[in-house]
Design an enzyme around this catalytic site. Structure first.
Site, short mmCIF file in Angstrom:
data_model
loop_
_atom_site.label_atom_id
_atom_site.label_comp_id
_atom_site.label_asym_id
_atom_site.label_seq_id
_atom_site.Cartn_x
_atom_site.Cartn_y
_atom_site.Cartn_z
N GLU B 120 5.68 4.54 19.70
CA GLU B 120 6.61 4.45 18.57
C GLU B 120 6.13 5.27 17.38
O GLU B 120 4.97 5.22 16.99
CB GLU B 120 6.75 2.99 18.10
CG GLU B 120 7.62 2.90 16.84
CD GLU B 120 7.73 1.51 16.25
OE1 GLU B 120 7.17 0.56 16.82
OE2 GLU B 120 8.37 1.40 15.20
N ASP B 186 -8.06 -0.69 7.95
CA ASP B 186 -7.57 -0.15 6.69
C ASP B 186 -8.48 -0.67 5.58
O ASP B 186 -8.65 -1.88 5.43
CB ASP B 186 -6.12 -0.62 6.47
CG ASP B 186 -5.54 -0.05 5.19
OD1 ASP B 186 -6.18 0.83 4.59
OD2 ASP B 186 -4.45 -0.49 4.79
N ASP B 188 -8.90 -0.43 1.53
CA ASP B 188 -8.15 0.03 0.38
C ASP B 188 -8.89 -0.36 -0.89
O ASP B 188 -9.43 -1.45 -0.99
CB ASP B 188 -6.77 -0.60 0.39
CG ASP B 188 -5.85 0.09 -0.59
OD1 ASP B 188 -5.01 0.87 -0.13
OD2 ASP B 188 -6.00 -0.14 -1.80
N CYS B 205 -12.28 7.62 -8.59
CA CYS B 205 -13.16 8.71 -8.98
C CYS B 205 -14.29 8.72 -7.96
O CYS B 205 -14.34 7.86 -7.07
CB CYS B 205 -13.70 8.49 -10.38
SG CYS B 205 -14.75 7.05 -10.51
N ARG B 239 -5.01 8.68 -0.90
CA ARG B 239 -5.21 8.34 -2.30
C ARG B 239 -6.52 7.61 -2.52
O ARG B 239 -7.48 8.15 -3.00
CB ARG B 239 -4.04 7.53 -2.82
CG ARG B 239 -4.17 7.29 -4.33
CD ARG B 239 -2.85 7.17 -5.03
NE ARG B 239 -2.15 5.98 -4.61
CZ ARG B 239 -0.93 5.67 -5.04
NH1 ARG B 239 -0.31 6.46 -5.91
NH2 ARG B 239 -0.33 4.59 -4.61
N ARG B 240 -6.59 6.37 -2.12
CA ARG B 240 -7.77 5.60 -2.54
C ARG B 240 -8.30 4.72 -1.41
O ARG B 240 -8.74 3.60 -1.66
CB ARG B 240 -7.39 4.73 -3.71
CG ARG B 240 -6.10 4.00 -3.38
CD ARG B 240 -5.74 2.97 -4.34
NE ARG B 240 -4.43 2.46 -3.95
CZ ARG B 240 -3.81 1.50 -4.55
NH1 ARG B 240 -4.35 0.94 -5.58
NH2 ARG B 240 -2.65 1.08 -4.14
N GLY B 241 -8.24 5.19 -0.21
CA GLY B 241 -8.75 4.37 0.87
C GLY B 241 -9.01 5.19 2.11
O GLY B 241 -8.91 6.41 2.09
N LYS B 400 -0.14 4.87 9.06
CA LYS B 400 0.22 6.25 8.74
C LYS B 400 -0.59 7.23 9.59
O LYS B 400 -1.79 7.08 9.76
CB LYS B 400 -0.03 6.50 7.26
CG LYS B 400 0.48 7.86 6.81
CD LYS B 400 0.58 7.92 5.31
CE LYS B 400 -0.76 7.63 4.69
NZ LYS B 400 -0.82 7.89 3.28
#
Lengths: 505, 499
Positions: B120, B186, B188, B205, B239-241, B400
């Site tokens: 899928e 995951d 995060d 950062c 982004r952040r993970g 993702k």
């Protein structure tokens, strides 16, 4: 013991079956000899039994399984369950040790064997029934396995001939430190040296892995002998699950038999779940339950929901599981879907309409069964969570607020929460602390309830307006709310409405 | 054998000529519906600037100028135009996304199998519509769909027992069920918000990225050493993970109970905001925790105490005091810190031992041991990986895809090489606009014009995406090799179901 020899190894090969000739052969194992008290139920019985026996044996086993399930719903500890089940097992499904020298050993075991396979037939039809049956049968097996005499248990395990690697002495010495670290009682210092260890693929013992109770190395789990129960029980369940799937495929052929089918259908129907969760009754029809007065109603909420409500008011946000738990509770008290959406929309002050629609709306509608798959819509969404569910779920992670505060809060924070809810009785708080320390969370919660509604409870008891079932232990947050609301509004609510049933019954 | 899966590197380029038509045809309809029109004015202005910049190297001569894939006179990808500009995403799917490697990764074999065909995919379209249960027989068709639907990102779900597109035509709903999927994790940064002091929310950062670095090290080690998995792919989430994909066959075939077991094994911090101490582990420490502690200790001194300075003010330091179960020691520390505001976390951490040595609480025979354990717990609470465990527990959870573009930052979700995890800098990960500009810059270079080799090169090779794709290709090759051997072993053993 020729029969025993035959049980080893591959089930097909060991019987010397030739599938081409099989249907013409005489069954080879007509009269099974039961050497062990326990049974892995690998071979189905082939002896003739009467229809009366067929039904009677199945029903007594069913009674045992139903009681076992009830124990889980009442949140009994394994010890409590064992002592509670003992007389029931003795009555309906006695199974004695070899050492008992009872004259009907073989009869008992035969009954056990046959009733198991009859119920297999009855509960193989749907996925739900299969899962439930397999869970309960596994519990029953575990109960018996643990109560079995140590020597007979060892003989039983030996005859099953599992292919478990024994960890050699040399390897054991090399890993002494690691193995000692997973042995909880270090006082017996020799732990890892004396004890035997098995080496199995970790997939065979997921629960031990989950609790970090075994040492893992490169995909192999080192299981101490004392944890072999888990191994045996898992193996039992695995084989049972496989067997049930095979049975379900064979079921259609039974349709032609008009003697057995009705009995089997009847059996599986009488096994429908006592839905511990919730009945439509827990909502308060006729009273004004709307988004606007959730704040007012929240004085009747149990600690779990009160905490969610105040967190929501403080942060204007709740994390996913908190939201779900609270939405379902609100649904349970009778808040309609549009009102519930309005409630969340207003509560999430800091979030734009667009984000709300995109990220939160669907989940609310899904919980109400407004969207989602066919099964979800037909079932009107999810059932509000019971105490049982809240108490057995995983602990909340950082930033999460769901679950039962009696369990998830540290005692000091719990006392703080209760004081905010208006519980200030020192003695009560002290007993609550004790209850929580002994992991009797629902008792603590009920205690808080009783204290908060002392006067009203006395009144209804004196007047006899509520029957015993209405005053039973609370096992569902929605019951807590409803009872609290009714007690506090006794004058206003018609007494006819009060005759509610405890949803857990 | 279809064209796209042949190992010939030119194959993918060979498909390119049909791209403009595709892009052009779907554009007319797509553009109308997109909020592209208000964008066009500033974008055009930008374009002028860029054209000036590239004026000297004439784009007519280049092999694949980016203007050839976009409809004529439409905006060239420009650095400052919106990242989720549909045209940029389209160019990204056409030129940069390594579909062939993605295909091999999910297919576990060079020729198309059900592992890929019944897998899928779920697309998030530019208007945020979410399209589930997509599936594709080959890499080429996936690519075509991406170019025509132009999703802002897409997710990968499990392999199902039948083709997900046919799920509604089945007579029995139970015939459609998930069979296998990589075990995923995951991590995060939001879960670290209560302990990080440098940034909050969506920002990161390099200082707080070390939380993720620590998490990767610990989880990766446990997956390989304890569970014996070999093929663990770490991917920056844009982004952040970070995400992890455990691709071993053994991991893919796990049911929910086993996934839950792995997640539970790795999960340590339990309890919400109100539960007080979050680390409650038995002693002796489980070997996995012992090893993790050894890894994390090194980071604690530098990355937590001095870099994050988590207990700087008095409110924050009361959090630290709450974690010490010794009333006498706590009151002595509180007194000391109240009289010296502004004391750094490093000194405060040292104070615990200093004051303990003065004999506070020495009435307790096991004080030294218990203090050590309490301090270990604090180290773990501030460094141990905080996983979003729900993601890992379900076989049918979507995640993702690697190499997607994060719609918020424009950064590509690139793989992270665990051998050099310390060097990974999320802020230097290329964005999609930068990459497209790099292709143009490369093509614009005159020296390469005549080079035959260069013509065969794929566009991603001309950009900073190359090391990441190369790493991914190596990862996939190793997986495929193992898969091939495994299959042969299984075949030789005979019926694997027989026991």
């Amino acid at each position: 013991m020729i029969r025993q020899e035959a049980l080893r190894g591959d089930p097909k090969r060991r019987l010397g079956l030739n599938h081409k000739k099989k249907q013409f052969e005489q069954p080879q194992f007509k009269q099974q000899d039961y050497t062990h008290r326990l049974n892995f139920y690998i071979l189905p019985p082939t002896l003739d039994i009467t229809l009366e026996e067929f039904e009677e044996w199945a029903i007594s086993r069913l009674k045992v399984l139903a009681e076992l399930e009830a124990c889980a719903f009442r949140n009994r500890t394994p010890e409590e369950t064992a002592s509670y089940m003992q007389p029931i097992l003795a009555k309906h499904l006695p199974l004695a040790q070899n050492s008992s020298r009872s004259s009907n050993l073989q009869d008992e075991r035969k009954r056990d064997h046959y009733s198991h396979f009859i119920l297999r037939l009855a509960f193989a039809a749907t996925e739900d029934l299969r899962r439930r049956f397999s869970r309960l049968e596994t519990q029953l097996f575990k109960l018996r396995f643990q109560s079995d005499d140590a020597r007979e248990r060892r003989e039983f395990v030996d005859h099953l001939n599992f292919e478990w690697d024994k960890v050699g002495e040399e390897e054991k010495r090399g890993l002494a430190e690691e193995l000692a670290a997973v042995t909880p009682f270090k006082s017996k210092n020799a732990g890892s040296e004396e004890e035997g260890w098995f080496k199995v693929d970790w997939e065979q013992v997921p629960e031990l892995v989950e609790g970090r109770k075994v040492f893992l190395k490169r995909g192999k789990a080192y299981v101490p002998v004392r944890e072999q129960t888990t191994l045996v029980v898992n193996e039992f369940q695995r084989r049972l699950d496989q067997g049930l799937v095979l049975t379900s495929r064979a079921l259609p052929r039974l349709d032609e038999d008009d003697r057995l089918s009705p009995i089997l259908a009847h059996l599986s129907k009488s096994f429908t779940a006592p839905d511990a969760a919730y009945s439509q009754d827990s909502s308060l029809s006729g009273n004004d339950i709307s988004a606007a007065n959730v704040d007012a109603l929240s004085t009747h909420f149990p600690a779990c929901m009160s905490h969610l409500h105040s967190t929501l008011r403080a942060n204007s946000h709740l994390k996913h599981f908190g939201r779900l738990q609270y939405t379902l509770f609100l649904k349970g008290i009778g808040l309609s879907l549009p009102e519930c959406i309005a409630f969340w929309r207003k509560s999430f002050r800091l979030i734009t309409d667009e984000k709300f629609t995109k990220e939160y709306l669907y989940n609310i509608r899904h919980a109400y069964g407004d969207v989602g798959g066919d099964a979800n819509r037909r079932g009107r969404g999810y059932t509000p969570y019971s105490c049982q569910k809240l108490l057995t779920e995983g602990m909340p992670g950082p930033g999460q607020t769901h679950g039962c505060p009696y369990r998830t809060f540290s005692p000091d924070n719990l006392v703080g929460l209760l004081q905010k809810m208006g519980v200030n009785d020192r003695d009560l708080l002290k007993t609550v602390r004790e209850d929580v320390g002994r992991q009797r969370y629902h008792i603590a919660c009920n205690r808080v309830f009783e204290s908060a509604h002392k006067n009203e409870l006395k009144k209804v008891k004196d007047e006899g307006t509520w029957n015993a079932a209405d005053l039973d232990t609370i096992l569902h947050p929605n019951t807590y709310f409803k009872r609290s609301f009714l007690l506090k509004n006794m004058g206003k609510v018609q007494s006819g409405d009060v005759g509610m049933e405890d949803p857990s019954q | 054998m279809p064209h796209a899966i042949s190992p010939d590197p030119v194959a993918e380029d060979g498909i390119l000529p049909d791209a403009p038509a595709l892009g052009g045809s779907s554009n007319s309809s797509q553009d109308a519906s997109q909020e592209d029109s208000p964008q066009s004015a500033p974008a055009n202005a930008e374009k002028l600037n860029l054209e000036n910049m590239f004026d000297d190297d004439d784009e007519d001569d280049t092999e694949f100028p980016s203007s050839s894939i976009a409809p004529p006179d439409s905006d060239q990808p420009t650095k400052s135009s919106r990242i989720n500009d549909p045209e940029i995403m389209k160019a990204f799917y056409q030129r940069l996304f390594p579909f062939r490697h993605l295909f091999q990764w999910l297919n576990h074999s060079p020729s198309p199998t059900n592992d890929f065909a019944n897998r899928e995919f779920a697309f998030t379209l530019q208007n945020d519509a979410y399209l589930r249960y997509q599936s594709f027989p080959t890499a080429d068709l996936l690519r075509k769909q991406c170019v025509s639907l132009n999703p802002s990102r897409f997710e990968i779900g499990p392999v199902y027992s039948t083709n997900p597109r046919d799920r509604k035509t089945l007579r029995k709903a139970s015939a459609f069920r998930p069979l296998s999927k990589e075990l995923v994790f995951d991590i995060d940064m939001t879960d670290y918000d209560e302990i990080r002091t440098c940034c909050s929310g969506a920002n990161i950062c390099n200082r707080c990225w070390t939380f993720i670095t620590m998490a990767i090290k610990v989880v990766d080690e446990a997956l390989k050493e304890d569970f014996g998995f070999k093929h663990v792919l770490w991917v920056y989430s844009g982004r952040r993970g970070a995400h992890a994909w455990v691709c071993d066959k053994r991991a893919r075939d796990m049911d929910d109970a086993k996934r839950r077991a792995v997640a539970g094994y790795l999960e340590l911090l339990k309890g919400g905001d109100k539960s007080g101490k979050k680390v409650n582990v038995r002693r002796p420490l489980h070997p996995h925790l012992e090893r993790s502690l050894a890894i994390l200790k090194e980071h604690f001194q530098d990355d937590i105490l001095s870099s994050q300075d988590p207990w700087a003010d008095s409110e924050a330091s009361s959090n630290l005091l709450k974690l010490l179960p010794f009333p006498d020691l706590v009151s002595a520390l509180r007194k000391k810190w109240d009289s010296a505001p502004g004391r750094s976390s490093e000194s405060k951490w040292g104070d615990i031992d200093t004051i303990a040595k003065t004999g506070v609480g020495s009435s307790d025979t096991y004080f030294g041991k218990r203090l050590l354990e309490a301090k270990q717990d604090i180290v773990l609470e501030y460094t141990y990986p905080r996983l979003d465990a729900e993601v890992s527990k379900k076989l049918n959870h979507l995640l993702k895809s690697p190499f997607c573009v994060h719609p918020g930052t424009g950064r590509v979700c690139v793989p992270i090489d665990t051998r050099r995890v310390e060097e990974f800098d999320p802020l230097s990960v290329p964005t999609v606009t930068e990459l497209l500009a790099e292709i143009d810059a490369w093509n614009g270079d005159e020296k390469r014009e005549a080079d035959e080799e260069a013509k065969k090169m794929q566009d991603w090779e001309k950009t900073r995406l190359k090391p990441y794709v190369d790493y991914f290709r190596g990862f996939v090759a190793a997986l495929l090799k193992e898969e091939k051997n495994g299959k042969r072993d299984r075949d030789e053993e005979g019926d694997p179901m027989e026991f």
